[in-house]
Design an enzyme around this catalytic site. Structure first.
Site, mmCIF file in Angstrom:
data_model
loop_
_atom_site.group_PDB
_atom_site.id
_atom_site.type_symbol
_atom_site.label_atom_id
_atom_site.label_comp_id
_atom_site.label_asym_id
_atom_site.label_seq_id
_atom_site.Cartn_x
_atom_site.Cartn_y
_atom_site.Cartn_z
ATOM 1 N N ARG A 191 0.818 -1.220 0.000
ATOM 2 C CA ARG A 191 0.000 0.000 0.000
ATOM 3 C C ARG A 191 0.853 1.274 0.000
ATOM 4 O O ARG A 191 0.596 2.187 -0.796
ATOM 5 C CB ARG A 191 -1.006 -0.043 1.156
ATOM 6 C CG ARG A 191 -2.158 -1.011 0.878
ATOM 7 C CD ARG A 191 -3.103 -1.110 2.045
ATOM 8 N NE ARG A 191 -2.452 -1.681 3.229
ATOM 9 C CZ ARG A 191 -2.967 -1.649 4.453
ATOM 10 N NH1 ARG A 191 -4.119 -1.023 4.663
ATOM 11 N NH2 ARG A 191 -2.327 -2.192 5.455
ATOM 12 N N ASN A 243 -6.639 -2.865 1.443
ATOM 13 C CA ASN A 243 -6.629 -4.343 1.414
ATOM 14 C C ASN A 243 -8.069 -4.825 1.393
ATOM 15 O O ASN A 243 -8.929 -4.241 2.042
ATOM 16 C CB ASN A 243 -5.971 -4.896 2.680
ATOM 17 C CG ASN A 243 -4.454 -4.728 2.655
ATOM 18 O OD1 ASN A 243 -3.862 -4.551 1.588
ATOM 19 N ND2 ASN A 243 -3.846 -4.773 3.823
#
Ligand SMILES: [Fe+3]
Ligand SMILES: [Mg+2]
Ligand SMILES: [Zn+2]
Ligand SMILES: [Zn+2]
Lengths: 752, 330
Positions: A29, A47
């Site tokens: 990320r 996620n």
């Protein structure tokens, strides 16, 4: 992957990308955040149950999509990216979203060696991680060995006992940092502690002592690899006879002093998995490290503790670079120790110093062992650093559990088109090994969130794995041993068949109950056909013959009508004079094993009458080879049966130089196999060939057969992602049984 | 011996042979059954079939084996054997002289054990329908007051006592079958154990949990059966288990583990730790228990593993095999 429709400044639009693979807990990320920000895009990354979902809008979309798979963090693996166009929302900023719940189908990544950035901090006096033996980040550190179950976050790992301090919390929450959601992070303020000072450990090693340390996947034993007395002491205390030890060195340069490291090997040594790499020994270390072998297992530091140790050892005089024997701390034949109390109880007789810490090892994992075979890496043992990376199958199969055989056990769990092969579990001879095996089944199904619908197992009726399979209340499927060896290689190369398979192996229970081991099969889907096998040899004493190569040599002499020589050739063996009587029996056990053929030749050449560890004779025979040569008319092939009787007669008769004889055996066996395969290929019209079985850890044999096949016009596929030995078996069982389930309603039975 | 024609004459011939060999008052009366007095208390009954090949081996033959086996099955309950029945399936063409040797051995074994074979039957079948001779026996015996031995009675902490060396019978049979000769002839241990059992019961009484004779499948199969039935595990000590040097050498040659080899004159007893020493002492005083040894203990184990303890305290698993000892090393 492509962007649907034109993307231009005139039509900005918004894209949703769904990324699948090893993308959670690896700094993915922050990576996406950085990339999106650089391309001035708005949107978010989060996620979810399938992996990572990204939405982006702005002018640089095309470049972003292009760049996304290119510069991923070191531990990330992208399997695929699905792109769809969604309604624009005029987002200007890019943010990192919280995890979106749902069923867990993402995965835990393998443990990884300390990264460069963490290493720099480890030795930076200004860093809060200075000399901290547990430094890690999203690019490195423990994963699989500390994970209890999914989802992978701190509360489900061995780190749950260590609440984050303020500094660590800030790192953990900073989306732009290397430690954003690094579940294993800690620092000297808040993390695990080592039981001993690094300088004390180094001093013990420098003084010739034996040190046990709690490593990533289990306790390890270390000692000075240049100190013959220390190494001998370790052998005596660990009750380990001749089996080679691996050595750890601080750097590739240091490794190059003890072994000839080529570029491929260098890359392997430096791989994040940090396997033990078998390389050509320079024989500079204590002779007891790897007695009688041409190759030595070398590895580089894996964890910060190893780096700190080598750093501290610099204070101690050493002729050249420090080399440490690095072996799993376990009583011979039993699984690696992970429990602290057990380690104290068991190791106090072995180690002069037991170094421990308070971060639990949730699941044990041995060091992986890799060698270059026919130009590319090949596993001998697959464990830490590679597990639980999945093997992508050619198609999805029902969720299966496959339990392997008996030695070098592994288990495999399938989920859709992915197969997860467990770490090496050892030999299922002891209660401890069986408990480890059961724990692993439990752990693997748990971290994958899979409920198997059937269990695949070996045909052998008396293996602990077979018994386990039958005790679960699930349908069972038995897969013939060598079929599973072949199917394992087919699975990793994405093949469903038809394919020819040359399986050169030790022993497997045959479909007819016989002792198979040198087999030429044709495999298609879930089924196989035995096209041929090696000419049977007597195997006097069953498994005894596998431990005592002189027995196989005696069987060959008897077969050559030279049984009278047995007593004199092997006069140091108490049973030798009775052997002709045993071999005269018409109904004694026979085997088509290739492994036993190696043993026979080792016995004939006097390389080793009795083995102190599995494969010793074959490894020593291989170590003798300088060049491979071929004996003309050294073999015959009739009705699919390959006989090497002429070669054996030659090797038994002449007083040959052993090195020459070893080269002749390897070369002739390889040429005979190529001839055999070529005939089978012509007869069946099948041009695809896979090679498998324990004999393919032999680099000379593998290279010669691959070369011969290439010259004959077809490619031979070697196992690359799993070992050719029984460590790869569970994958083959899962693949064959999985394909069987896809095509048959019938859940239980025998796959033939 | 012939089948079919002349059946009556043949039947009489055979009956005469057995009557002479077994020689007792019950058979002499020539009935299809025999009557005997019922003892007070509890009785035990057992039955078994014998199909050994070869029929004659060092230390005995199928006849003596049939008596010993059935006597021992009764004795393993702690009971005193009384009467046996015997039924013979004989292959056509079987030599009369061989049948006589078998019958004589049975009679002798019965007399030595102080029991009588009081009823029987013979059938001659076509060639190929049997392998020489098959024998079925049944037996009855009486239990001493208050004794109730059973394989589900072992408790963690109990000791495991073995009456003597392992593997003699199986190796004797195998050597004979495969024409192997050794420097020392290996002789079957086939014997009746009820007398030894009586001494053990006298010494240990109800402290004896159970007894078994480790016949087919050897000690390994027996210990695994007990582990299953008692829901616990066993930890055995390899060094404590007696094996005769000649048997050990033959097993080494043949690649056999003596733990899996059959015995016909040995027993294993699981006893409470308090009586272990007394029972062991009684065993070693008896000629059939001279080499008796304490070979390990029962342990709590939900896996019901039978393990051979190593010096590290870990354990190699002693398996329960489905048949012959197959290789495993790949
Ligand atoms: Fe194998
Ligand atoms: Mg019986
Ligand atoms: Zn790092
Ligand atoms: Zn901290």
């Amino acid at each position: 992957m492509s962007v649907p429709g034109p993307t231009s400044a005139a039509e900005p639009g918004r894209l949703r990308l769904r990324v699948r693979g090893a993308v959670q807990g690896v700094g993915f990320r922050p990576y996406v955040h950085g990339l999106a920000t650089r391309h001035r895009l708005g949107g978010f990354v989060a996620n979810d149950a399938d992996g990572v979902v990204i939405e982006v809008e702005g002018d640089g979309i095309a470049e972003f999509v292009e760049a996304l798979p290119r510069q991923t963090p070191p531990l990330a693996r992208i399997d695929d990216i699905a792109v769809e166009r969604v309604a624009a929302m005029s987002s200007r900023d890019f943010c990192i979203g919280a995890s979106i719940g749902g069923r867990v189908t993402t995965r835990i990544v393998p443990d990884a060696a300390t990264c460069e950035a963490c290493l720099a901090e480890l030795f930076d006096p200004g860093s809060r991680f200075h000399l901290y033996p547990f430094v890690n980040c999203t690019h490195c550190g423990p994963r699989f060995t500390i994970a209890e179950r999914l989802p992978y976050d701190r509360a489900t790992t061995a780190m749950k006992r260590f609440p984050l301090c303020e500094a660590c919390r800030q790192d953990y929450e900073n989306p732009l940092g290397r430690r954003f959601h690094a579940e294993a992070i800690s620092c000297p303020c808040c993390g695990p502690r080592l039981s001993h000072g690094i300088d004390d450990i180094a001093a013990t090693l420098a003084a010739g002592g034996i040190v046990a340390i709690k490593g990533l996947g289990g306790y390890q034993l270390l000692c000075d690899a240049r100190d013959e007395q220390a190494v001998q002491r370790l052998r005596a205390r660990k009750q380990r006879d001749g089996k080679p030890f691996a050595v750890m060195l601080a750097s590739v340069d240091a490794a190059s002093e003890v072994a000839e490291i080529d570029l491929t090997e260098r890359a392997l040594l430096e791989h994040v998995a940090r396997p033990i790499v078998l390389s050509k020994s320079r024989h500079h270390l204590a002779p007891s490290v790897a007695p009688g072998l041409a190759r030595i297992g070398v590895m580089l530091p894996v964890a910060p503790l190893h780096h700190l140790l080598f750093h501290a050892l610099r204070a101690h005089v050493c002729k050249t670079a420090w080399a440490l024997v690095c072996t799993s701390a376990n009583p011979s034949g039993e699984p690696l120790l992970t429990d602290d109390d057990e380690a104290q109880a068991t190791l106090h007789d072995i180690a002069d110093l037991i170094v421990t810490h308070d971060r639990d090892i949730v699941i044990r994992a041995d060091d992986s062992v890799v060698a270059i075979v026919a130009g590319a890496p090949s596993f001998i043992r697959r464990a830490r650093g590679y597990v639980p990376e999945p093997i992508r199958l050619a198609r999805a199969v029902p969720p299966m559990l496959a339990v392997g055989a008996h030695l070098k056990a592994t288990v495999t769990v399938t989920r859709g088109d992915e197969a997860f092969v467990s770490q090496h579990l050892g030999d299922l001879d002891t209660t401890q090994a069986i408990r480890f095996f059961e724990e692993t089944v439990q752990h693997l199904t748990s971290i994958l969130d899979v409920a198997p619908v059937a269990i695949a197992h070996d045909m052998h009726p008396d293996m602990a794995s077979t018994r386990f399979a039958h005790g679960r209340g699930l349908p069972t499927l038995s897969v013939q041993h060598h079929h599973a060896h072949a199917a394992s290689v087919m699975a990793e190369h994405g093949l469903t068949g038809p394919a020819l398979a040359l399986v050169l192996d030790g022993y497997g229970y045959g479909s007819d109950g016989g002792a198979w081991g040198g087999e030429l099969l044709s495999c298609d889907g879930a089924g196989f056909r035995r096209l041929g096998h090696l000419a049977p040899l007597k195997m006097p004493g069953g498994d005894r013959a596998a431990r005592e190569p002189w027995r196989m040599a005696a069987a060959v002499l008897h077969d050559l009508d030279r049984g009278t020589e047995i007593g004199t050739r092997f006069d140091d063996q108490s049973q030798a004079r009775h052997m002709p009587m045993l071999l005269d029996r018409a109904d004694g056990p026979v085997t088509t094993s290739a492994g036993r053929l190696f043993d026979a030749v080792a016995g004939l050449l006097g390389v080793g009458a009795v083995q102190s560890y599995e494969g010793e004779a074959a490894m020593k025979l291989e170590a003798l080879v300088r060049e491979t040569t071929t004996l003309d008319h050294g073999w015959t092939i009739a009705d699919g049966v390959l006989s090497l009787r002429p070669l054996l007669a030659h090797l038994a008769s002449d007083r040959l130089d052993v090195a020459e004889a070893a080269g002749l055996f390897h070369g002739t066996l390889a040429a005979a196999c190529v001839d055999w395969i070529t005939m089978a290929s012509r007869a069946t019209g099948i041009g695809t060939l896979v090679l498998s079985g324990g004999c393919f850890v032999n680099a000379h044999l593998s290279a010669q057969i691959v070369r011969g096949c290439r010259a004959a016009g077809f490619d031979a596929l070697l196992p690359r992602r799993l070992p050719p030995n029984d460590g790869g078996l569970s994958l083959g069982q899962a693949w064959a049984a999985g394909l069987h389930l896809v095509r048959n309603e019938n859940l239980s039975g025998e796959i033939v | 011996l012939s089948h079919g024609a002349g059946g009556r004459a043949m039947a009489q011939l055979i009956a005469g042979l057995f009557h002479e060999a077994f020689g007792n008052e019950w058979l002499a009366r020539g009935n299809d059954q025999s009557a005997f007095d019922v003892a007070a208390g509890r009785m035990v009954m057992t039955t078994d079939g014998y199909v050994v090949s070869p029929l004659f081996f060092p230390g005995g033959n199928i006849g003596s084996l049939a008596v010993h086996g059935t006597v021992n099955d009764i004795a393993m309950a702690g009971a005193r054997p009384l009467y046996l029945s015997a039924s013979f399936i004989i292959e056509e063409g079987f030599a009369f002289a061989d049948l006589k040797r078998i019958a004589d051995a049975m009679g002798e074994a019965a007399r030595a054990a102080g029991i009588a074979i009081i009823t029987g039957d013979t059938k001659v079948v076509e060639r190929g329908k049997a392998d020489g001779v098959f024998i079925s026996t049944a037996g009855v015996g009486v239990l001493p007051e208050g004794l109730d031995l059973s394989a589900d009675k072992a408790r963690p902490g109990d000791r495991v006592l073995l009456s003597g060396s392992l593997g003699d019978h199986g190796v004797a049979i195998m050597s004979k079958r495969q024409n192997l000769t050794f420097d020392t002839e290996i002789v079957s241990d086939s014997a009746s154990l009820h007398d030894l059992v009586a001494d053990m019961v006298a010494a240990g009484g109800q402290g004896i949990r159970l007894m078994r004779d480790p016949t087919r499948g050897g000690l390994a199969a027996t210990m695994n059966e007990i582990a299953q039935q008692s829901n616990l595990g066993f930890r055995l000590l390899e060094e404590a288990i007696p094996v005769k040097p000649a048997v050990a050498a033959a097993c080494e040659l043949l690649g056999l583990d003596p733990l899996h080899v059959a015995n016909e004159g040995k027993l294993v007893a699981v006893v409470a730790p308090e009586v272990a020493d007394a029972v062991l002492a009684a065993m070693t005083r008896h000629p059939l228990g001279r080499d008796a040894a304490d070979i390990g203990e029962a342990v709590a184990d939900d896996h019901r593993f039978v393990q051979m303890a190593t010096s590290f305290g870990g354990g190699r698993i002693v398996d329960w095999l489905s048949g012959e000892q197959l290789p495993r090393i790949c």
